[in-house]
Scaffold this motif. Structure first.
Motif, PDB file in Angstrom:
ATOM      1  N   CYS A   1      25.234  31.731   0.650  1.00 54.57           N
ATOM      2  CA  CYS A   1      24.178  31.428   1.607  1.00 54.57           C
ATOM      3  C   CYS A   1      24.762  31.008   2.959  1.00 54.57           C
ATOM      4  CB  CYS A   1      23.275  30.315   1.068  1.00 54.57           C
ATOM      5  SG  CYS A   1      22.361  30.778  -0.422  1.00 54.57           S
ATOM      6  N   THR A   2      25.833  30.182   2.917  1.00 54.24           N
ATOM      7  CA  THR A   2      26.468  29.732   4.156  1.00 54.24           C
ATOM      8  C   THR A   2      27.041  30.903   4.941  1.00 54.24           C
ATOM      9  OG1 THR A   2      27.007  27.597   3.158  1.00 54.24           O
ATOM     10  CG2 THR A   2      28.266  28.240   5.107  1.00 54.24           C
TER      11      THR A   2
ATOM     12  N   ARG B   1      24.406  33.785  12.841  1.00 53.22           N
ATOM     13  CA  ARG B   1      24.798  32.998  14.010  1.00 53.22           C
ATOM     14  C   ARG B   1      25.811  33.751  14.857  1.00 53.22           C
ATOM     15  NH1 ARG B   1      25.515  26.813  11.548  1.00 53.22           N
ATOM     16  NH2 ARG B   1      23.258  26.403  11.307  1.00 53.22           N
TER      17      ARG B   1
ATOM     18  N   PHE C   1      26.057  33.995   4.791  1.00 58.04           N
ATOM     19  CA  PHE C   1      24.925  34.788   5.300  1.00 58.04           C
ATOM     20  C   PHE C   1      24.409  34.173   6.606  1.00 58.04           C
ATOM     21  CE2 PHE C   1      20.153  35.558   4.798  1.00 58.04           C
ATOM     22  CZ  PHE C   1      20.205  36.786   5.440  1.00 58.04           C
ATOM     23  N   ARG C   2      24.315  32.851   6.629  1.00 57.61           N
ATOM     24  CA  ARG C   2      23.887  32.147   7.845  1.00 57.61           C
ATOM     25  C   ARG C   2      24.872  32.371   8.973  1.00 57.61           C
ATOM     26  NH1 ARG C   2      24.833  26.148   7.197  1.00 57.61           N
ATOM     27  NH2 ARG C   2      26.913  27.001   7.632  1.00 57.61           N
ATOM     28  N   ASP C   3      26.175  32.339   8.640  1.00 53.67           N
ATOM     29  CA  ASP C   3      27.202  32.495   9.678  1.00 53.67           C
ATOM     30  C   ASP C   3      27.155  33.884  10.300  1.00 53.67           C
ATOM     31  OD1 ASP C   3      27.977  29.914   9.203  1.00 53.67           O
ATOM     32  OD2 ASP C   3      29.702  30.455   7.929  1.00 53.67           O
TER      33      ASP C   3
ATOM     34  N   THR D   1      19.394  31.118   3.710  1.00 52.10           N
ATOM     35  CA  THR D   1      20.644  30.633   4.304  1.00 52.10           C
ATOM     36  C   THR D   1      20.978  29.209   3.890  1.00 52.10           C
ATOM     37  OG1 THR D   1      19.557  29.750   6.289  1.00 52.10           O
ATOM     38  CG2 THR D   1      20.209  32.078   6.331  1.00 52.10           C
ATOM     39  N   ARG D   2      20.014  28.522   3.258  1.00 50.70           N
ATOM     40  CA  ARG D   2      20.226  27.125   2.904  1.00 50.70           C
ATOM     41  C   ARG D   2      20.749  26.924   1.489  1.00 50.70           C
ATOM     42  NH1 ARG D   2      15.276  26.471   5.918  1.00 50.70           N
ATOM     43  NH2 ARG D   2      14.087  26.473   3.984  1.00 50.70           N
TER      44      ARG D   2
ATOM     45  N   VAL E   1      18.825  39.799   1.580  1.00 51.33           N
ATOM     46  CA  VAL E   1      20.087  39.630   2.297  1.00 51.33           C
ATOM     47  C   VAL E   1      20.584  40.965   2.828  1.00 51.33           C
ATOM     48  CG1 VAL E   1      22.509  38.969   2.064  1.00 51.33           C
ATOM     49  CG2 VAL E   1      20.716  37.558   1.029  1.00 51.33           C
TER      50      VAL E   1
END
Length: 280
Positions: free
Chosen positions: A29-30, A37, A32-34, A61-62, A72
Motif C-alpha cells: 500500500c505504501t 505521489r 502504491f501511494r509513493d 494506499t493506507r 491498483v
C-alpha cells in the motif's frame, strides 16, 4: 528500475524485494501511494483517470490489508505506468494474496489424522441465490402458518350458524278500542320487506299464503318498511292494546327453499322483537 518493480516485482524472491526485505500488504500500500505521489497524481485525479472512487483509492494506499488488485493495476495503468510495470504489480499482488505454504511446517504424527480442510466458500452469486431461496421459503412458511392460525381462530371463535326459529302466525287485524279479528286476506312471504307486496307484480312468493295458527321457520331479521296490523280508520283504534306497529321483518323459509319476509306485526306477540336472529 521503477517503483512498480522494487517491492516484490519480477526477478525477486517470493515475498521479498531486491534488497531482501520482506514484502507485506502494508508495504504494498505504501509503495502504491509513493507511485501516485511521484507522479503528482491526487486521489481526485486518479478517480477521473481510472473510474475508481477517490475514497476507495485513498483507502488502498493506507492499508494495512491488501487492497483490491484490479483497483491498483487500473489506477497505475491510468496514471501512465508501462504494461510490464503494471504486470509486475499484478504479480506482486498475487504473491501477497496467495502466499506459499511454509516449508518448515511440521508433519502430523502418524496416529493423528489431519483436520479436514474447510469447504471453499460459495461464490457470491450462489450465496445470494441460496439466500433468496431461503427467504422465499421462510416467507411461504410464515404465510402458511398465519393462514392456518386464522382458520383455527375462525373455527374456534366464530359462532355457529343459528338454528331456525319456529314462529307462529297471527293473521289478525286490530279494530276499534279492543277487537282483534282474523283478516279477510291471508298473510304470506314477500320477496322484499315492503307493505302491500301482493299488489306489486312478482313481489309475493307463490304458495306461501297462511292464516292464524300456521308456522314459519324464521332464520334472520332485517329492517323494512313500517307496517301496522291496525285498522286506522276504525273508531278509538288508538286505545286498542292489540294494535302493533313495527319496521322489523323476519326472513323465513319458503316451500321452494328461498328466504321470504313477513312483518312481525303478523306474528303472535311472543314471537316479535327479532328473536335474536342474525341479520338477513
Amino acid at each position: 528500475m521503477t517503483n512498480g518493480e522494487t517491492a516484490g516485482g519480477p526477478g525477486t524472491g517470493r515475498g521479498t524485494d531486491s534488497d531482501g526485505r520482506t514484502d507485506s500488504p502494508a508495504r504494498f500500500c505504501t509503495d502504491f501511494r509513493d507511485v501516485l505521489r511521484a507522479r503528482d497524481v491526487s486521489f481526485r485525479r486518479a478517480e477521473e483517470l481510472s473510474g475508481w472512487g477517490k475514497s476507495t483509492i485513498a483507502a488502498a494506499t493506507r492499508g494495512p490489508g491488501l487492497p483490491n488488485g484490479d483497483l491498483v493495476t487500473d489506477v497505475l495503468a491510468a496514471v501512465g505506468l508501462e504494461p510490464d510495470e503494471v504486470a509486475a504489480w499484478r504479480t506482486r499482488h498475487a504473491r501477497l494474496r496467495d502466499p506459499p505454504p511454509a516449508v518448515d511446517t511440521p508433519t502430523l504424527p502418524p496416529a493423528t489424522e489431519a483436520a479436514p480442510e474447510p469447504a471453499a466458500p460459495s461464490a457470491p452469486g450462489r450465496r445470494s441465490t441460496r439466500r433468496r431461496v431461503e427467504i422465499a421459503v421462510f416467507v411461504l412458511l410464515v404465510a402458511l402458518v398465519a393462514g392456518l392460525a386464522t382458520a383455527l381462530v375462525l373455527v374456534l371463535v366464530a359462532p355457529p350458524s343459528p338454528e331456525p326459529r319456529t314462529v307462529l302466525v297471527q293473521n289478525r287485524v286490530a279494530i276499534g278500542p279492543g277487537d282483534l279479528v282474523e283478516d279477510r286476506t291471508p298473510s304470506y312471504l314477500s320477496s322484499r320487506p315492503v307493505a302491500y307486496c301482493a299488489r306489486i307484480p312478482g313481489c309475493k312468493i307463490p304458495g306461501t299464503d297462511v292464516w292464524s295458527g300456521a308456522t314459519f321457520e324464521a332464520v334472520c331479521q332485517l329492517t323494512g318498511e313500517v307496517i301496522t296490523n291496525a285498522d286506522l280508520t276504525s273508531t278509538s283504534i288508538g286505545q286498542n292494546p292489540n294494535a302493533a306497529v313495527s319496521e322489523v321483518w323476519l326472513g323465513a323459509l319458503a316451500p321452494d327453499g328461498r328466504v321470504g319476509y313477513i312483518s312481525e306485526v303478523y306474528l303472535a306477540p311472543s314471537y316479535r322483537g327479532g328473536l335474536g336472529l342474525p341479520p338477513c
